[in-house]
Structure formats: C-alpha cells, structure tokens
Design an enzyme around this catalytic site. Structure first.
Site, PDB file in Angstrom:
ATOM      1  N   ASP A 285       0.879  -1.172   0.000  1.00 22.70           N
ATOM      2  CA  ASP A 285       0.000   0.000   0.000  1.00 22.70           C
ATOM      3  C   ASP A 285       0.917   1.223   0.000  1.00 22.70           C
ATOM      4  O   ASP A 285       1.380   1.654   1.050  1.00 22.70           O
ATOM      5  CB  ASP A 285      -0.850  -0.049   1.282  1.00 22.70           C
ATOM      6  CG  ASP A 285      -1.777   1.151   1.398  1.00 22.70           C
ATOM      7  OD1 ASP A 285      -1.789   2.003   0.480  1.00 22.70           O
ATOM      8  OD2 ASP A 285      -2.490   1.232   2.418  1.00 22.70           O
ATOM      9  N   ASP A 428     -17.853   3.576   0.534  1.00 20.20           N
ATOM     10  CA  ASP A 428     -16.523   3.358   1.122  1.00 20.20           C
ATOM     11  C   ASP A 428     -16.667   3.100   2.628  1.00 20.20           C
ATOM     12  O   ASP A 428     -17.785   2.998   3.166  1.00 20.20           O
ATOM     13  CB  ASP A 428     -15.644   4.585   0.795  1.00 20.20           C
ATOM     14  CG  ASP A 428     -14.163   4.242   0.689  1.00 20.20           C
ATOM     15  OD1 ASP A 428     -13.700   3.401   1.472  1.00 20.20           O
ATOM     16  OD2 ASP A 428     -13.475   4.839  -0.158  1.00 20.20           O
ATOM     17  N   ASP A 542     -10.535  -3.881  -0.262  1.00 20.12           N
ATOM     18  CA  ASP A 542      -9.461  -2.891  -0.278  1.00 20.12           C
ATOM     19  C   ASP A 542      -8.413  -3.313   0.764  1.00 20.12           C
ATOM     20  O   ASP A 542      -8.670  -4.214   1.577  1.00 20.12           O
ATOM     21  CB  ASP A 542     -10.094  -1.537   0.070  1.00 20.12           C
ATOM     22  CG  ASP A 542      -9.141  -0.368  -0.103  1.00 20.12           C
ATOM     23  OD1 ASP A 542      -8.105  -0.523  -0.754  1.00 20.12           O
ATOM     24  OD2 ASP A 542      -9.463   0.724   0.432  1.00 20.12           O
ATOM     25  N   ARG A 602      -7.902  -4.639  -4.511  1.00 21.82           N
ATOM     26  CA  ARG A 602      -6.743  -3.788  -4.762  1.00 21.82           C
ATOM     27  C   ARG A 602      -5.475  -4.631  -4.925  1.00 21.82           C
ATOM     28  O   ARG A 602      -4.654  -4.377  -5.775  1.00 21.82           O
ATOM     29  CB  ARG A 602      -6.560  -2.758  -3.642  1.00 21.82           C
ATOM     30  CG  ARG A 602      -5.573  -1.665  -4.061  1.00 21.82           C
ATOM     31  CD  ARG A 602      -5.549  -0.517  -3.072  1.00 21.82           C
ATOM     32  NE  ARG A 602      -4.950  -0.902  -1.809  1.00 21.82           N
ATOM     33  CZ  ARG A 602      -4.722  -0.052  -0.814  1.00 21.82           C
ATOM     34  NH1 ARG A 602      -5.030   1.240  -0.936  1.00 21.82           N
ATOM     35  NH2 ARG A 602      -4.188  -0.455   0.310  1.00 21.82           N
ATOM     36  N   ASP A 618      -4.278   4.095  -5.594  1.00 20.50           N
ATOM     37  CA  ASP A 618      -4.454   5.524  -5.308  1.00 20.50           C
ATOM     38  C   ASP A 618      -3.597   6.397  -6.227  1.00 20.50           C
ATOM     39  O   ASP A 618      -2.431   6.656  -5.958  1.00 20.50           O
ATOM     40  CB  ASP A 618      -4.092   5.804  -3.840  1.00 20.50           C
ATOM     41  CG  ASP A 618      -5.054   5.122  -2.895  1.00 20.50           C
ATOM     42  OD1 ASP A 618      -6.107   4.632  -3.361  1.00 20.50           O
ATOM     43  OD2 ASP A 618      -4.760   5.068  -1.688  1.00 20.50           O
ATOM     44  N   HIS A 676     -13.642   7.763  -8.854  1.00 22.17           N
ATOM     45  CA  HIS A 676     -13.467   7.647  -7.406  1.00 22.17           C
ATOM     46  C   HIS A 676     -12.705   8.870  -6.914  1.00 22.17           C
ATOM     47  O   HIS A 676     -12.012   9.536  -7.695  1.00 22.17           O
ATOM     48  CB  HIS A 676     -12.705   6.351  -7.091  1.00 22.17           C
ATOM     49  CG  HIS A 676     -12.533   6.079  -5.618  1.00 22.17           C
ATOM     50  ND1 HIS A 676     -13.498   6.374  -4.682  1.00 22.17           N
ATOM     51  CD2 HIS A 676     -11.492   5.511  -4.922  1.00 22.17           C
ATOM     52  CE1 HIS A 676     -13.054   6.014  -3.482  1.00 22.17           C
ATOM     53  NE2 HIS A 676     -11.848   5.492  -3.602  1.00 22.17           N
TER      54      HIS A 676
HETATM   55  C1  NOJ Z   1      -7.558   3.120   0.103  1.00 20.79           C
HETATM   56  C2  NOJ Z   1      -8.136   2.876  -1.249  1.00 20.79           C
HETATM   57  O1  NOJ Z   1      -7.121   2.740  -2.209  1.00 20.79           O
HETATM   58  C3  NOJ Z   1      -9.091   3.979  -1.603  1.00 20.79           C
HETATM   59  O2  NOJ Z   1      -9.639   3.755  -2.867  1.00 20.79           O
HETATM   60  C4  NOJ Z   1     -10.181   4.059  -0.541  1.00 20.79           C
HETATM   61  O3  NOJ Z   1     -11.040   5.124  -0.824  1.00 20.79           O
HETATM   62  C5  NOJ Z   1      -9.557   4.251   0.844  1.00 20.79           C
HETATM   63  N1  NOJ Z   1      -8.623   3.192   1.091  1.00 20.79           N
HETATM   64  C6  NOJ Z   1     -10.600   4.267   1.947  1.00 20.79           C
HETATM   65  O4  NOJ Z   1     -11.258   3.071   2.019  1.00 20.79           O
END
Ligand code: NOJ
Length: 954
Positions: A285, A428, A542, A602, A618, A676
């Site tokens: 991450d 989310d 996620d 993810r 992200d 998003h």
């Molecule tokens: C990280 C994720 O990559 C993102 O897309 C998400 O909005 C946030 N976590 C919060 O859940």
C-alpha cells in the site's frame, strides 16, 4: 519486533493525518525498502557481481560455456521420465544436490521446477495449488512418445537435447552440464535462455549455526532489520535467483504492478531512461506513489512477455514471495551461440535476473509464437477471465464517501436527471459502524435494504467496501467468531493472534490460507449473514496487500505465522488474492442457483482475474497520472489481468474540469470504468462542473454504453482464448517495430484504436499513427484515413480520437437508458467498417448477463461477415442446441438488428435484399457521402439477433 501500543497509535494517527493531507504528493521513500536494504537481494547481487567479474576474466564475450556459474549437472543424473527430464544439479563447493524437473506440457509449454534433492524441511509449495488451473492437478502434458532425448558432446561438453513438437513448430530444449544452462530453441533459434549469464544461485536450507558453531557468514541470513522492525528469519536463507535471457528480443513487457512504461526499462547497466533499482514484486500500500518507477505497488504478476517482429514468448515465474527483477540489454550478444546449429550470429538480447525470497523454483516457458498462442498457453496454466456480470462493464460512481442514504439516492436521482447512464454506486469505509465490516452506520443508513431496492428499480447496483482487517472488539460478531475458531493469522511465535493497525484501529486478519477460515469468511457474504445486503449488493476488497499501518513497509511482518506454520513471507503476494477468492465465492453462492459475483480487489496476483476486477490504486488528479494509467492498464492486460481500470478523475486532489473531462474520455476505454475520489476532495460527480463539461462527460459515458455489446463480446473472447481486452499496439500489429514501445495509444479488442488526449492544453494537436496497409475510420464522423499514416489531429475538448479498423464489424446499442440492465433487450446496430478489399468480420455475444446458464448453451453467439457486398450472420461453432439455449432464444425473440451502417463502400448502393428464415424482402437503403467518406445505412432490416440471415447490397 512488536511496537508498543502507544507507538502504534501514534503511527496510525500519523498515517491517517498524512492520508488526509492533500498537497505535495510524494511517496515517503523511507517507508519502503530499496534493493540495497533487502538482504537476500544483496546476497544475490554480490554473487552476480562475482560471477560477472570472473566471467570477464574468462573472455570478452560471455557465452554459456564461459560463465563462471558454479552449478553443474551431476554426471549420469539425467534421464527422461515420461514427459519429464530429470537432472541433479550441484554447486561446486557446497555440494548440496538440487533436483531439477523439466516437464513438457501441451502447447509447447516447458515447466522447470527445482529445489533441494533432499530438503532439510519442506519449502512452501502451495502457490501452485492456489494459482494453477485445478490446482495444477490436470495440467496437460506432451505425450511421452513425442519427446526424444539425445545426448551429445559439443566442444568437449555434454549437452542433453529433448526434441518435441510444440503447437506450431519443432522445438527443442537443450541442457548443458558444465555449467548448468538451459536453452529453449524455437524455430531453430535459442530464444529463452536460463543461466546463460551464470547467475543461478540457490540458497539451500540449512541448520542455524549454533552459538559456538561456525557462523554462517551470509549477510542478513538469519536476522534482518528494517527501521524499527526485525525479521527473525527462523528458517534462515532459502532464496534463489536465475537469469532468464530473451535472445533476439529488445522489448519485454508485463510483471505488473508498476507505475512504469509499457516496454520495461533496463535496471542495470545504465542506458537511456534506465532505472537504478530493479522491478520489485511485493504487494504494498504505497501512499502517494511515484510515477515512472519500478517500485512495488498493490499487485504482483510474475509473468513477462517478450516480443519481436517474428514472435511473442513468455516466462511465468510462479512464486508468491517477494521477488526482484533486474533487466539489462545488450545490442548484440552471443548468448546461446555455442549450441546453435549453423553459424553463430549476434542477436540483441534482453536479460532478466529474477530473485525470490523463498518457496520452490517453478518456472514456465511459453513459446508463443503469436500473441494469440501465448495467451492460450498462459490461460491453460492460470485460467481465463470468466464472463463478468454484465452490469460490471457499465459506469461505476464511487467516492470516499457517499455520506448517507439520502446522499446515495440523491446521486442516483441526479445521474438520472442529467440522463447519464450508470450501473453501480459505491460505499466506502464510512458506511460501516466504526469500520466493522458487514455492518452499517445505522444513523446514516437506517434502511439499506430499502435503499438498494430503490436503486434496483432502474437496474442500479450497490457496492460496499469490506476490508480484510477485523476490528479487535469482543462485542463484534465477526471478530468473535473468527477468534473463537482460531481463524486469525498468528504472531511470530504462533502463540497469539497477530495484531496490527488499520482503519478501525487495533485489528486482526483472517488467515485465508486456512480453508475453513476462507469458507467461513465466504459464508459471511451470504444474504442471511450480511445484514442489510440484498442480491443487488456487491463487494470491494481494499487494503488486502495487506495494509498494516504500523507494520514494516505498511504491511505484515514476514515472520508471522499462517495456517500450517508457514511464514507470511512465503505467501505475501497471494494473500490479497485469497481474500478476493473467498469474497467472490461467497457472493457466487449466496443465491441458488449460483450467480456471477462482482468483487473489486486492490491486491492481486496471477490468477486473480478469476475472481473479479482490480484497479491501479491511489492515483492523483493530475495529467501525469492520467498518462501513466495507460501503460499501467495495458501492462496488466499483457499479464492476463484483464478487468482493470484506474480511478477516473484521480484519487488525491481536485481535478480541473478539463482534466476530469479528459479522464472520462479515456476512462470509458478502461475495461473497469469507475470514478473515485479521496474523502478530502471536492465533490466531482459529472454535473458538478457545469457546461460544457457536463455534456462532454455525458457523451463519453454514453459512448461506453453504446459499445457495451462490443465490450461484452470482447470479454467473451477473453473468457475463451485468454486474449487481453485492451492491447498494446504491438499485439495487434506485431511487425510494426516502431510501435513496440507505444504506450499513449492502444487497441480495444482488434477493432478500435484509441488515441486519448492527455494534455492540459486542448488546442495542442495530437500525434496519431494509423498502422498497416489498411483503412481506418473516425468512429464518430466516419471520415476515412488511408494507412499507414502519421499525422497530427486537432482535439478540442469535444473531440476524442477513436478509429475503427477497416475490416471490422462492431455491434452497438444506440438507445440511451439509465443502466445496462435497462438496455438488455434493446435492439442492436451493426457498424461494418469495410477493409481495402471490401470485407469485414466481427462477432456478437449475448447472454443473460448474470447466471451461469451460458455454460449450458443459453447464449447467442454470432459470427458476422461482410463479403461481396453481403452481410451474413451465422451461429458460432460453440452454439449448441439445448433446452437452455431455446429458452434464451425465446427470451430474446424480440431483439432485432435495427440498423446496419456500412462505412467505406466506394460505390453508391441503392438496394438491400434481406434473406431470413428462407424469406426474402427488400428494404430501404440510404447512401451518403463521397467516394472516400461513404456511409450506407440500412434502416431497420428487422432481422433477429438469434436468427441466421444475410443482407445483400447492390
Ligand atoms: C484506500 C483505497 O485505495 C481507496 O480507494 C479508498 O477510498 C480508501 N482506502 C478508503 O477506504
């Protein structure tokens, strides 16, 4: 080392605060290891540098026999056992014998597995069970009779040659004894070479040296620290590395996920654009990740493809532990020449050096030679992308977070009010009760079922996020059940649950390696367990790398324990996939009969394509990230992860209206199409920007919906053949050498070329290259371009450059409605883009879009062809008469082709005659245009999509 709680809280807070901070995007490099900070990489590097030095002493040009590799084949150890060549290989000084098994599979695939002949303890070998089709149990092997082993002496050294026929050619595999090397000879050329650089190095398992015993001098072999974390490495060193060279190739692709170019860059030896670090595969991450970097990101697929004008070959390195890959290039190398029949010639070569921390060495060599062959071979190993739920191809509207039930319904209403089709709205983490997944914040979402019913009324779905960290809360049912059953991943000692920090604070993680734990979590997605869920709710996984805010590199410590006592290091890169699988299994089985699930993940690995979609993680709202999304999405497709997209608009930061518009115009060509945004960004739903942006965005989204039949047909093709959905130019135009590194334009299937605008200045003309001796047509104006052509096109904000390839037939649905479900019974329009020789082909695939009854024949699959001014629709050979098929045909009995547009017919046409079910009728025909830009429309031929018919023009 475990952090104290106070430190952990601080770290967590810091992570959150920094996550909420918006400005100054830059990765915190110090959070992640460079290759120099990884002991097993350092050891292999030192070994490799030693070999290189010695090899240099041996001679200027390094060829297989001259490398200083200390590994040789033990005399008389080589034999052919059915479809497998067995050999014992040994290091000159440590003398620990390794058993190598080279198996010959169907379609010319060669598998090479190796580990200690008599290992001190087992190595982690479940990766094959968890990744390969049927757990590897039903791999198809070459028939033993088709293989022939000969051994001969070349320059005084023994060479073992296995000759066999692959799918297309006669191929052979040659193994030298001193040093041990392997050459996969395709079309008489040694093409894929193992250990030709002498970098093979296998760290055999060993006993830990006693306190007073001889100290194992290896750097970081038994303990390693990174910042405040210590990896205790109870098993000691067990890594292995091997060089794999692609002789005759200048380009290699794949091994996602990196924010890098499509054609992979060199990582050693300098050169233009070279990186100074290897490509890393370790699911992480990475907050505010860099661009143009070989740093590891959220997913890992150890599949590399090499392409030249003659062939496409691949290597699949099946290992779930941390892996580094160095890439070097030589303009002209004599690699492999020693054993080449005939005269030696020099070839450009890409050499790669793969190093994995643990597990079994397990490598597949895929001979191609065409991209279509290669993907059939790869799919044979890891399966294809299954047909997704049809709605999943529509537009996904997401943000962190839609605030409450009223907000969700307001967004739903607004999209409808602005006549913007969409399929899914997303929730989310804030929708939960304190980040306890499978629950709802009842203040904000008092009646989730009623909300979903409202959405479902016009065919819209809901996705909720369900992350893998489980809040440590004795009152929380999910935590309690997992804890009571012992389903959590354990700490280093194996005595207690592993504990770390993520969104809910103190958390534990379910151990999906444990089959009982995996099926337990699957069952939590069932309608009776997941309160407030309906069959219209789907799931987003996620943070499943896994992300652990207070762990090393924001992940789990490598020495913590999983089911069976395995360490996290052994399976790190498949952890996310195991959760993805468990979630998909749960959704699939929540209704009877099963329905196709939809799960976005993810983290991913090879094989994740079986469980759903992924996204690139992200990104940020800037033009660089917009551009970077193209090679990222393409690299995933090259590596078989087809259903992928980038966050439209960019996750961090606030896009300008121009950027937002351009991102939608590109995003509709991502296989997975979702907007998003980060929680701190301004609202940015399509209407927020006003005109003219709203209209441009609406037009883009509508274009996606118009082309859903084409997209769905592409998924069908991928589900059968393994072919990527979006394709680099080289894949469709394999001989266009100048396009081998093209990563700003791409093909969607074989019919559509997209040249996205990725510049802030809309007046900036765009370079377009239309390859081959073929006609291309502007998909909007139908203007004809005669290729090969290289020119600049203007592209104001209202214009997108999309071209149809002459010779293709593209099915569309032209009636605009609110969702894909509402379009399901709409009539079809066929666009026939005529080739230079006056022909075109295409196909159309339709089924119910949600069940598995297509597996029993409940589908319509038509082969469309245009020749001699006649358009014909025939059933595909897969069509078989079954009760399910008849039922589906009945359901579709009103679905007709309402229009046929033939683009590029030079002669004015006046008449069309339709023959359907033996009946003939004349129909209206409108011809417009000039000799060059012509368009001929057959209005309402009224032929049924499920029938055989032909339409002849004159
Ligand atoms: C990280 C994720 O990559 C993102 O897309 C998400 O909005 C946030 N976590 C919060 O859940």
């Amino acid at each position: 080392m475990k952090l104290k709680r106070s430190t952990a809280s601080l770290l967590y807070l810091a992570a959150t605060v920094s996550l909420l901070a918006q400005v100054g995007l830059a990765v915190k490099q110090e959070d992640f290891k460079t290759s120099e900070q990884v002991a097993f990489y350092r050891r292999h590097r030192a070994f490799a540098d030693g070999v290189a030095k010695e090899s240099q002493l041996l001679g200027k040009s390094v060829s297989a026999s001259q490398t200083a590799s200390p590994y040789s084949v033990l005399q008389d150890s080589v034999y052919l056992d059915g479809h497998t060549l067995v050999a014992s290989v040994q290091h000159g000084t440590d003398k620990v014998p390794l058993k190598l098994k080279v198996s010959f599979l169907d379609k010319g695939i060669v598998r090479i597995r190796g580990q200690e002949a008599d290992p001190l303890k087992p190595r982690f070998d479940d990766t094959q069970k968890l990744v390969l089709r049927d757990g590897g149990a039903n791999l198809k092997y070459a028939s033993a009779g088709s293989l022939q082993l000969t051994s001969e002496a070349v320059n005084g050294e023994t060479v073992h040659i296995v000759s066999f026929r692959d799918a297309n050619n006669t191929a052979s595999l040659r193994m030298t004894e001193r040093p041990w090397t392997v050459e996969y000879v395709l079309n008489n050329k040694p093409s894929i070479l193992l250990n030709s650089k002498g970098l093979f190095h296998f760290e055999h398992l060993r006993e830990k040296p006693g306190a007073d015993g001889e100290v194992d001098g290896a750097d970081g072999a038994w303990e390693e620290t990174f910042r405040s974390w210590t990896d205790t490495k109870p098993r000691g060193p067990e890594s292995f590395g091997l060089d794999i060279s692609f002789s005759g190739y200048e380009h290699v692709y794949g091994i996602p996920e990196h924010a890098s170019s499509l054609s992979l860059k060199s990582t050693r030896g300098g050169g233009k654009d070279a990186y100074s670090q290897p490509y890393r595969l370790y699911n992480l991450d990475v907050f505010e990740h860099d661009l143009d970097s070989p740093m590891a990101l959220y997913g890992s697929i150890p599949f590399m493809v090499a392409h030249n004008a003659e062939s496409t070959v691949g290597v699949f390195w099946l290992n779930a532990a941390e892996t580094w890959i160095d890439v070097t290039r030589e303009k002209s190398s004599t690699l492999g020449n020693l054993f080449r029949l005939g005269t030696a010639s020099k070839e450009p070569t890409v050499s790669t050096h793969w190093i994995s921390e643990s597990g079994v060495m397990d490598i597949f060599l895929l001979p191609g030679p065409s991209a279509a062959d290669l993907y059939r071979q790869y799919a044979e190993l890891v399966e294809q992308t299954p047909l997704p739920r049809e709605f999943a191809l529509g537009y996904h509207q997401c943000r962190w977070n839609y605030l409450d039930q009223a907000d969700v319904l307001a967004v739903n209403d607004k999209l409808q009010e602005h006549a913007i089709p969409y399929d899914v709205i997303w929730l989310d983490i804030e929708h939960t009760d304190g980040k306890r997944y499978f629950t709802w914040d009842s203040g904000k979402f008092p009646d989730p079922v009623a909300m979903q019913k409202k959405l479902a009324y016009n065919g819209h779905q809901l996705v909720t996020v369900v992350d893998p960290h489980i809040k440590r809360d004795t009152e929380y049912r999910i935590w309690k059940e997992a804890n009571d059953n012992g389903y959590f991943v354990k700490n280093k000692e194996g005595t207690d649950n592993f504990q770390g920090w993520c969104w809910p604070g103190d958390s534990n993680w379910v151990d999906y390696l444990n089959p009982d734990a995996a099926s337990w979590i699957s069952s939590q997605f069932h309608l009776d367990k997941y309160n407030g869920s309906t069959p219209n709710l789907f799931v987003w996984n996620d943070m499943n790398e896994p992300s652990v805010f207070n762990g090393p590199e924001i992940s789990m410590d490598k020495d913590i324990k999983h089911y069976g006592g395995w360490e996290h290091r052994d399976l790190h890169n498949i952890f996310g996939m195991l959760y993805h699988k468990a979630t998909a299994d749960g959704l699939r089985t929540r209704e009877s009969p099963d329905k196709r699930p939809f799960v976005l993940s993810r983290a991913y690995f090879a094989g994740s394509q079986r469980y759903g979609a992924v996204w690139t993680g992200d990104n940020a709202a800037n033009w660089e990230h917009l551009r970077a999304s193209i090679p990222m999405v393409l690299s995933n497709n090259v590596a078989g992860m087809h259903f992928v997209g980038a966050d439209v608009g960019g996750f961090f930061g606030n896009p300008t209206p121009e950027l937002m518009t351009r991102w939608y115009q590109l995003g509709i060509w991502y296989p997975f199409f979702r907007a998003h945004a980060h929680i701190d960004t301004k609202r940015r739903e399509p209407w927020v920007f006003g005109e003219p942006y709203l209209s441009h965005i609406r037009n883009a989204i509508r274009e996606r919906y118009r082309l859903l039949p084409y997209w769905y047909t592409l998924f069908r093709e991928a589900s059968l053949t393994g072919m990527p959905l979006v394709r680099p130019m080289w894949m469709e135009f394999p001989k266009e050498t100048s396009m081998f590194s093209e990563d700003s334009s791409f093909m969607v299937g074989s019919a559509i070329l997209v040249v996205p605008a990725t510049d802030a200045d809309a007046n900036q003309p765009i370079d377009v290259r239309l390859p081959t001796q073929e006609n291309w047509y502007d998909i909007h104006s139908h203007a004809t371009y005669i290729a090969p052509l290289k020119r600049q096109f203007a592209s104001d904000l209202a214009t997108t450059l999309v071209f149809a390839r002459g010779g293709s037939i593209i099915p569309t649905r032209e009636r605009q409605r609110g969702s894909s479900e509402l379009m399901r019974r709409d009539p079809i329009t066929l666009y026939v883009y005529v080739s230079r020789t006056g022909t075109a082909t295409g196909s159309l695939y339709l089924d119910d879009g949600e069940t598995y009854s297509y597996q029993n024949g409940a589908f319509i699959e038509r082969e469309l062809s245009f020749e001699n001014a006649t358009l014909t629709s025939r059933p595909s050979p897969r069509t078989k008469l079954s009760p399910e098929q008849l039922e589906f045909l009945k359901a579709m009995s009103k679905v007709r082709v309402e229009r046929v547009v033939i683009v590029g017919m030079r002669n004015p046409l006046t008449k069309a005659v339709v023959v359907e079910n033996g009946q003939t009728r004349d129909i209206e025909l409108a011809y417009a245009g000039s000799k060059l830009d012509s368009e001929c429309t057959i209005r309402d031929p009224a032929v049924l999509v499920g029938n055989d018919w032909e339409i002849t023009l004159s």
